[in-house]
Design an enzyme around this catalytic site. Sequence first.
Site, PDB file in Angstrom:
ATOM      1  N   THR A 167       0.721  -1.536  -0.306  1.00  0.00           N
ATOM      2  CA  THR A 167      -0.175   0.477  -0.107  1.00  0.00           C
ATOM      3  C   THR A 167       0.546   0.997   0.105  1.00  0.00           C
ATOM      4  O   THR A 167       2.377   0.761   0.519  1.00  0.00           O
ATOM      5  CB  THR A 167      -0.874   0.090   1.460  1.00  0.00           C
ATOM      6  OG1 THR A 167      -1.955  -1.731   1.057  1.00  0.00           O
ATOM      7  CG2 THR A 167      -1.540   1.274   1.485  1.00  0.00           C
ATOM      8  N   ARG A 195     -14.674  -6.727  -0.597  1.00  0.00           N
ATOM      9  CA  ARG A 195     -13.350  -6.430   0.314  1.00  0.00           C
ATOM     10  C   ARG A 195     -13.505  -5.318   0.166  1.00  0.00           C
ATOM     11  O   ARG A 195     -11.819  -4.550  -0.399  1.00  0.00           O
ATOM     12  CB  ARG A 195     -12.732  -7.617   1.151  1.00  0.00           C
ATOM     13  CG  ARG A 195     -11.517  -7.336   1.837  1.00  0.00           C
ATOM     14  CD  ARG A 195     -10.571  -6.394   1.536  1.00  0.00           C
ATOM     15  NE  ARG A 195      -9.541  -6.847   2.819  1.00  0.00           N
ATOM     16  CZ  ARG A 195      -8.505  -5.547   3.462  1.00  0.00           C
ATOM     17  NH1 ARG A 195      -8.679  -5.154   1.934  1.00  0.00           N
ATOM     18  NH2 ARG A 195      -7.926  -5.624   4.489  1.00  0.00           N
ATOM     19  N   GLY A 197     -10.820  -2.420   3.218  1.00  0.00           N
ATOM     20  CA  GLY A 197      -9.402  -2.610   4.434  1.00  0.00           C
ATOM     21  C   GLY A 197     -10.274  -1.369   5.043  1.00  0.00           C
ATOM     22  O   GLY A 197     -10.456  -0.786   4.919  1.00  0.00           O
ATOM     23  N   ASP A 198      -8.907  -1.204   5.843  1.00  0.00           N
ATOM     24  CA  ASP A 198      -8.395  -0.074   6.026  1.00  0.00           C
ATOM     25  C   ASP A 198      -8.372   1.016   5.252  1.00  0.00           C
ATOM     26  O   ASP A 198      -8.781   2.098   6.014  1.00  0.00           O
ATOM     27  CB  ASP A 198      -7.299   0.334   7.446  1.00  0.00           C
ATOM     28  CG  ASP A 198      -6.286  -0.020   6.414  1.00  0.00           C
ATOM     29  OD1 ASP A 198      -6.437  -1.034   6.176  1.00  0.00           O
ATOM     30  OD2 ASP A 198      -5.486   0.507   7.225  1.00  0.00           O
ATOM     31  N   THR A 218      -0.887   1.170   6.977  1.00  0.00           N
ATOM     32  CA  THR A 218      -0.302   0.317   6.094  1.00  0.00           C
ATOM     33  C   THR A 218      -0.373  -1.027   6.552  1.00  0.00           C
ATOM     34  O   THR A 218       0.409  -0.821   8.148  1.00  0.00           O
ATOM     35  CB  THR A 218       0.832   0.215   5.190  1.00  0.00           C
ATOM     36  OG1 THR A 218       0.886  -0.859   4.125  1.00  0.00           O
ATOM     37  CG2 THR A 218       2.003   0.647   5.803  1.00  0.00           C
ATOM     38  N   GLY A 219      -0.636  -2.235   6.070  1.00  0.00           N
ATOM     39  CA  GLY A 219      -0.813  -3.407   6.968  1.00  0.00           C
ATOM     40  C   GLY A 219      -1.339  -3.972   7.114  1.00  0.00           C
ATOM     41  O   GLY A 219      -2.461  -4.038   6.116  1.00  0.00           O
ATOM     42  N   HIS A 220      -2.371  -5.069   8.109  1.00  0.00           N
ATOM     43  CA  HIS A 220      -3.055  -6.254   8.341  1.00  0.00           C
ATOM     44  C   HIS A 220      -4.273  -4.712   8.633  1.00  0.00           C
ATOM     45  O   HIS A 220      -4.667  -4.947   9.253  1.00  0.00           O
ATOM     46  CB  HIS A 220      -3.318  -6.693   9.126  1.00  0.00           C
ATOM     47  CG  HIS A 220      -4.036  -7.721   9.720  1.00  0.00           C
ATOM     48  ND1 HIS A 220      -4.610  -8.391  10.440  1.00  0.00           N
ATOM     49  CD2 HIS A 220      -4.857  -9.009   8.208  1.00  0.00           C
ATOM     50  CE1 HIS A 220      -5.973  -8.862  10.098  1.00  0.00           C
ATOM     51  NE2 HIS A 220      -6.396  -9.503   8.987  1.00  0.00           N
ATOM     52  N   GLY A 221      -5.583  -4.660   7.316  1.00  0.00           N
ATOM     53  CA  GLY A 221      -6.443  -4.000   7.079  1.00  0.00           C
ATOM     54  C   GLY A 221      -7.084  -4.244   8.306  1.00  0.00           C
ATOM     55  O   GLY A 221      -8.186  -2.949   8.986  1.00  0.00           O
TER      56      GLY A 221
HETATM   57  N1  ASP Z   1      -3.929  -2.100   4.438  1.00  0.00           N
HETATM   58  C1  ASP Z   1      -4.095  -2.422   3.137  1.00  0.00           C
HETATM   59  C2  ASP Z   1      -5.625  -3.670   3.424  1.00  0.00           C
HETATM   60  O1  ASP Z   1      -5.439  -4.024   4.113  1.00  0.00           O
HETATM   61  C3  ASP Z   1      -3.047  -3.731   3.214  1.00  0.00           C
HETATM   62  C4  ASP Z   1      -1.710  -3.200   3.278  1.00  0.00           C
HETATM   63  O2  ASP Z   1      -1.548  -2.075   4.065  1.00  0.00           O
HETATM   64  O3  ASP Z   1      -0.946  -3.488   2.860  1.00  0.00           O
HETATM   65  O4  ASP Z   1      -6.332  -2.709   2.396  1.00  0.00           O
END
Ligand code: ASP
Length: 310
Positions: A167, A195, A197-198, A218-221
Amino acid sequence: MKPSLIIHGGAWNIPDESVEDCRAGIQRALETGWKILSSGGAAIDAVTSAIVILEDDSTFDAGFGSHLNSDGHVQLDAILMDGGTLKAGAVAAVERIHNPIRLARSVLEHSDHVMLVAAGAEKFAEEHGIPLCPPEDLIHERERIAWRRCLSDSHAVEHHLGHESGTVGAVALDEHGHLFAGTSTGGTCCKLPGRVGDSPLIGCGCYADAEAGGVSCTGHGEGIMKIVMAKMATDLLHDQRVLLSHRKKAGPLSLAQAVADACIRKLAHRVHTTGGLILLDRQGRPAAAFNTPRMAYGYVEETGKFRIAP
Ligand code: ASP
């Protein structure tokens, strides 16, 4: 006011062979954004232009080259937020837009809404002069191969060159004191169709308040949404106690850095997951934190020198 800029290209398990591509992308995005800010330009232009560079770069999971969902489609999300007015423009699940950050900006500038999704967002794009592209134009062959492997086996990071996400985001403060933050993503690979995400959610993947600071995550939404991480960060920027609760690291620690660290500790301990964030406080002091093996990011030091990681 002294301008400031920080950019990221995702917190993930960046393999050694992708490090140079990440660095080159961050460098180009910084150059583009900084050229605007250092010549008196606007933070909204710096954030948009820097993110467009990263969306067009297939190294990152945004725009062209994004991960495919389980149906084999690219579905993109983006947000842009104005720290002065607290107005945001966001889009989600768009499939025919090269640069969703431009569309998010258009929502911010030309509508009374905060978020438009899917077909409605694409209709809005057409009505506001943002061209639609064939969905296939957003697909990189590397991602199609990864998706096929996930289909015939099961979804696994190994099918994606060992990484799952990249991201992108940017936060800029211009010389007039305007603060903007933006985030753009293709989301997680093999996500269910629809879907979100965040990333495009105000307060989760992005927030900007000129009285506190600007943030892009960024990361696990699904984890970041649970702790509303970007808003948490801007709230903590008002709270000097964060410095007290922070274990002493070598050297003096800025409140901005203590806040970034505190958010990632919360992400790890409260929802047991991984991610990263960048932020600028209201005076433009930069900070970044992550609990993944690496994070691609860069900012402009006070001397004007670019600092790039990894
Ligand atoms: N946060 C993003 C999502 O969950 C993915 C990411 O940042 O790696 O869509």
